[in-house]
Scaffold this active site. Structure first.
Site, PDB file in Angstrom:
ATOM      1  N   VAL A 297      45.061  48.501  32.154  1.00  0.00           N
ATOM      2  CA  VAL A 297      45.219  49.232  33.934  1.00  0.00           C
ATOM      3  C   VAL A 297      43.639  49.600  33.975  1.00  0.00           C
ATOM      4  O   VAL A 297      43.387  50.984  33.108  1.00  0.00           O
ATOM      5  CB  VAL A 297      46.591  49.797  34.129  1.00  0.00           C
ATOM      6  CG1 VAL A 297      46.635  50.568  35.148  1.00  0.00           C
ATOM      7  CG2 VAL A 297      47.658  49.284  33.293  1.00  0.00           C
TER       8      VAL A 297
ATOM      9  N   GLY B 173      40.825  49.226  34.241  1.00  0.00           N
ATOM     10  CA  GLY B 173      39.839  48.330  33.574  1.00  0.00           C
ATOM     11  C   GLY B 173      39.068  49.819  33.028  1.00  0.00           C
ATOM     12  O   GLY B 173      39.533  50.427  31.471  1.00  0.00           O
TER      13      GLY B 173
ATOM     14  N   GLU C 262      40.700  36.929  37.766  1.00  0.00           N
ATOM     15  CA  GLU C 262      41.845  36.724  36.712  1.00  0.00           C
ATOM     16  C   GLU C 262      41.862  35.188  36.251  1.00  0.00           C
ATOM     17  O   GLU C 262      41.248  34.167  37.398  1.00  0.00           O
ATOM     18  CB  GLU C 262      42.995  37.182  37.188  1.00  0.00           C
ATOM     19  CG  GLU C 262      43.734  38.465  36.556  1.00  0.00           C
ATOM     20  CD  GLU C 262      43.509  38.534  35.437  1.00  0.00           C
ATOM     21  OE1 GLU C 262      43.345  38.680  34.520  1.00  0.00           O
ATOM     22  OE2 GLU C 262      42.478  39.806  35.357  1.00  0.00           O
TER      23      GLU C 262
ATOM     24  N   LYS D  71      50.528  45.632  37.040  1.00  0.00           N
ATOM     25  CA  LYS D  71      49.893  46.926  36.486  1.00  0.00           C
ATOM     26  C   LYS D  71      50.909  47.822  36.665  1.00  0.00           C
ATOM     27  O   LYS D  71      50.922  48.921  36.125  1.00  0.00           O
ATOM     28  CB  LYS D  71      48.131  47.329  36.909  1.00  0.00           C
ATOM     29  CG  LYS D  71      47.069  46.405  36.423  1.00  0.00           C
ATOM     30  CD  LYS D  71      46.274  46.569  37.057  1.00  0.00           C
ATOM     31  CE  LYS D  71      45.586  45.624  36.691  1.00  0.00           C
ATOM     32  NZ  LYS D  71      44.307  45.350  37.315  1.00  0.00           N
TER      33      LYS D  71
HETATM   34  P1  NAP Z   1      37.918  35.239  30.329  1.00  0.00           P
HETATM   35  O1  NAP Z   1      36.720  35.272  30.448  1.00  0.00           O
HETATM   36  O2  NAP Z   1      38.633  34.265  30.834  1.00  0.00           O
HETATM   37  O3  NAP Z   1      38.182  35.100  28.335  1.00  0.00           O
HETATM   38  C1  NAP Z   1      38.899  34.750  27.601  1.00  0.00           C
HETATM   39  C2  NAP Z   1      38.959  33.854  26.278  1.00  0.00           C
HETATM   40  O4  NAP Z   1      39.900  34.081  25.539  1.00  0.00           O
HETATM   41  C3  NAP Z   1      37.728  32.772  26.251  1.00  0.00           C
HETATM   42  O5  NAP Z   1      37.153  33.666  25.535  1.00  0.00           O
HETATM   43  C4  NAP Z   1      38.531  31.860  25.323  1.00  0.00           C
HETATM   44  O6  NAP Z   1      37.830  31.545  25.184  1.00  0.00           O
HETATM   45  C5  NAP Z   1      39.912  32.274  25.173  1.00  0.00           C
HETATM   46  N1  NAP Z   1      40.679  31.969  24.702  1.00  0.00           N
HETATM   47  C6  NAP Z   1      41.674  31.917  25.808  1.00  0.00           C
HETATM   48  N2  NAP Z   1      42.769  30.977  25.160  1.00  0.00           N
HETATM   49  C7  NAP Z   1      42.617  30.665  24.459  1.00  0.00           C
HETATM   50  C8  NAP Z   1      43.334  30.233  23.141  1.00  0.00           C
HETATM   51  N3  NAP Z   1      44.331  29.680  23.734  1.00  0.00           N
HETATM   52  N4  NAP Z   1      42.625  30.121  22.010  1.00  0.00           N
HETATM   53  C9  NAP Z   1      41.579  30.806  21.484  1.00  0.00           C
HETATM   54  N5  NAP Z   1      40.805  30.733  22.504  1.00  0.00           N
HETATM   55  C10 NAP Z   1      41.198  31.237  23.812  1.00  0.00           C
HETATM   56  O7  NAP Z   1      39.263  36.649  30.095  1.00  0.00           O
HETATM   57  P2  NAP Z   1      38.852  37.864  30.540  1.00  0.00           P
HETATM   58  O8  NAP Z   1      38.553  37.955  31.641  1.00  0.00           O
HETATM   59  O9  NAP Z   1      38.208  38.340  29.440  1.00  0.00           O
HETATM   60  O10 NAP Z   1      40.133  38.379  30.546  1.00  0.00           O
HETATM   61  C11 NAP Z   1      41.109  38.939  29.276  1.00  0.00           C
HETATM   62  C12 NAP Z   1      42.129  39.550  28.876  1.00  0.00           C
HETATM   63  O11 NAP Z   1      41.836  40.484  29.105  1.00  0.00           O
HETATM   64  C13 NAP Z   1      43.438  38.934  30.117  1.00  0.00           C
HETATM   65  O12 NAP Z   1      44.572  39.154  29.704  1.00  0.00           O
HETATM   66  C14 NAP Z   1      42.785  40.247  31.317  1.00  0.00           C
HETATM   67  O13 NAP Z   1      44.013  40.234  32.475  1.00  0.00           O
HETATM   68  C15 NAP Z   1      42.623  41.311  30.709  1.00  0.00           C
HETATM   69  N6  NAP Z   1      41.798  41.882  31.405  1.00  0.00           N
HETATM   70  C16 NAP Z   1      40.383  41.345  32.042  1.00  0.00           C
HETATM   71  C17 NAP Z   1      39.883  42.546  32.856  1.00  0.00           C
HETATM   72  C18 NAP Z   1      38.471  41.507  33.355  1.00  0.00           C
HETATM   73  O14 NAP Z   1      37.883  42.506  34.073  1.00  0.00           O
HETATM   74  N7  NAP Z   1      38.376  40.759  33.501  1.00  0.00           N
HETATM   75  C19 NAP Z   1      39.737  43.359  32.444  1.00  0.00           C
HETATM   76  C20 NAP Z   1      41.098  43.792  32.619  1.00  0.00           C
HETATM   77  C21 NAP Z   1      41.695  43.450  31.444  1.00  0.00           C
HETATM   78  P3  NAP Z   1      36.663  30.255  25.464  1.00  0.00           P
HETATM   79  O15 NAP Z   1      35.437  30.820  26.031  1.00  0.00           O
HETATM   80  O16 NAP Z   1      36.129  28.673  24.419  1.00  0.00           O
HETATM   81  O17 NAP Z   1      36.893  29.614  26.995  1.00  0.00           O
HETATM   82  N1  HSE Z   2      41.645  40.763  38.025  1.00  0.00           N
HETATM   83  C1  HSE Z   2      41.762  42.405  37.220  1.00  0.00           C
HETATM   84  C2  HSE Z   2      41.342  43.156  38.786  1.00  0.00           C
HETATM   85  C3  HSE Z   2      40.648  42.256  36.147  1.00  0.00           C
HETATM   86  O1  HSE Z   2      40.456  42.581  39.420  1.00  0.00           O
HETATM   87  O2  HSE Z   2      41.264  44.274  38.497  1.00  0.00           O
HETATM   88  C4  HSE Z   2      41.260  44.363  35.268  1.00  0.00           C
HETATM   89  O3  HSE Z   2      41.940  44.310  35.538  1.00  0.00           O
END
Ligand code: NAP
Ligand code: HSE
Length: 444
Positions: free
Chosen positions: A131, A133, A189, A204
């Protein structure tokens, strides 16, 4: 010599890449960072270019191999989605390993099951990155504000939508183009509908409310409205009335509405009003100044009064900052080797009472309504009469546009229950001069 702590990463995307970068550049950071070894990393595609260089044998497409690796002491789940993430978290806990996750979708739906498993295994599941970031909000709610009776937690807790709304308001930017930018910047996402339809914010606020009020929140019962159907005309009208429009998540005590349900200990269950919706925020309110990818969470309680947490709500660096903070908490405890199944109660997740959501009709709030009507004399009076008949008090009523195509009448109500509002709206829309309700937003 300090014990080395092996880290297993599930995912090397936006967040995982940011975490790996911190772990590989410990200079100038807390000394504990240098004691962390990135042992194994699971990805889907071994051939995808990565922001960090890792030894080839570090990467695998088999996430179970990361969880099961005996050199991995802490599992960091940053892959996203419900499954296999949930099963992998449970597998790590069953193996006696603490978990750090940024996955609000899993925690909002399976947090209770995961916390119970972690407590019985004597391990931690820390979720600071789930929650806000980079904003520290989870541990403050669990620890620093623990002495308060929390009244309300509200705020802007989705970076993508705040980035979109800010750029649309400031530059008149096109919705689809700004959403694409948010995706390229790593804010959105995997399925951006979770952001723009308000689902991510609902996950969140369920987590924040659970921590603030002390009991699990039924995620499926949260009324949720996103920004995908928000019209720029309402943002324009709001500006003319001295408001900004923000996607707001709110969780507050509703002690006066119903206290029928029983607590897990036989006491009364705490009634809560929880919702996510686009909301007019007065321009002089602290949340109105939160722009771009920034998030802000207002916590109101007794005796603290009002405290606001502000900062970048999404993106690689800020989110990785929160993930690494959780890893350091666990690493510090493991190095002290003082857990012995006795978890630090302030770091461990715990519920101490039952909470329930009040019916949507019992939620009380101010409202912004835009009616599309015939441009005939007396329409404003008819709307006012129907509101009055159902106990809805009007703060302001303004006619914005009048032409052969009809008139646009905007009403801002005082605080009223959704139930009374709905009855008034049914009466208003039954009048032949009223063509329809073109918009209904919240209003602070
Ligand atoms: P992302 O960029 O899509 O990265 C996901 C990663 O997980 C990629 O490296 C992907 O591999 C890997 N992956 C997905 N499914 C898999 C599987 N079944 N087996 C092995 N590897 C797998 O996502 P993200 O933005 O980093 O977000 C990740 C998490 O953090 C989510 O839960 C999101 O809600 C949370 N989050 C994100 C942010 C944000 O700002 N982005 C902020 C807070 C929380 P590949 O690279 O090979 O595709
Ligand atoms: N997709 C989410 C956002 C990532 O935009 O707030 C951070 O949790």
């Amino acid at each position: 010599m300090a014990t080395r702590i092996g880290i297993g990463l599930l995912g090397l995307g936006t967040v995982g890449g940011g975490v790996a970068e911190i772990l590989q550049t410990p200079d100038g950071r807390h000394p504990l960072v240098a004691d962390l070894d990135l042992v194994r990393v699971a990805v889907r595609d071994l051939n995808r270019p990565r922001p960090v260089e890792l030894p080839a044998d570090c990467l695998t497409t088999n996430p179970e191999a990361v969880v099961d690796d005996p050199n991995v002491h802490v599992v960091v789940e940053v892959m996203g989605g419900i499954e296999p993430a949930r099963t992998l978290i449970m597998r790590a806990i069953a193996a006696g390993k603490s978990v750090v996750t940024a996955n609000k979708a899993v925690i909002a739906r399976h947090g209770e099951e995961i916390a119970a498993a972690a407590a019985s295994a004597g391990v931690y599941v820390l979720i600071e990155a789930a929650v806000g970031g980079g904003i520290p909000i989870i541990e403050p709610l669990k620890q620093s504000l623990g002495g308060n009776r929390i009244q309300r937690v509200s705020g802007i807790i989705n970076g993508t939508t705040n980035y979109i709304l800010s750029r649309m308001a400031q530059e008149g930017a096109d919705y689809d183009a700004v959403l694409r930018d948010a995706q390229e910047l790593g804010y959105a996402e995997a399925d951006p509908a979770a952001d723009v339809d308000g689902l991510d914010a609902a996950d969140k606020i369920a987590i924040l409310a659970g921590l603030a009020f002390g009991g699990p929140i039924p995620r499926g019962g949260i009324p949720t409205d996103g920004i995908s159907s928000l019209q720029s005309r309402d943002v324009d009208y709001a500006t003319q009335l001295d408001y900004g429009v923000k996607l707001l998540a709110v969780a507050e005590r509703a002690d006066n509405t119903d206290t029928d349900n029983a607590d897990r200990d036989g006491g009364p269950s705490l009634p809560l009003a929880v919702r996510v919706q686009p909301t007019l925020v007065p321009l002089d309110h602290p949340l109105a100044g939160v722009h771009g990818v920034n998030n802000a969470i207002l916590v109101e309680g007794d005796p603290i009064g009002r405290v606001m947490f502000y900062g970048p709500g999404a993106g690689a660096g800020p989110t990785a900052s929160a993930v690494v903070a959780d890893i350091l908490n666990i690493a510090g405890i493991q190095q002290l080797n003082d857990t012995d199944g006795q978890l630090d109660p302030l770091l461990a997740a715990s519920s101490w009472r039952a909470c329930h959501l009040v019916e949507s009709s019992a939620i009380r709030q101010r409202n912004y309504l835009r009616f599309h009507t015939d441009d005939t004399p007396g329409v404003i009076g008819q709307i006012g009469t129907s509101f009055g008949d159902h106990g809805v008090s009007i703060q302001s009523i303004v006619q914005f546009d009048a032409s052969d195509a009809g008139a646009e009448i905007v009403v801002i109500t005082h605080e009223v229950s959704n139930g009374n509002l709905d009855k008034a709206l049914a009466a208003i829309t039954a009048r032949p001069e009223i063509r329809g309700i073109a918009a209904h937003l919240g209003c602070l």
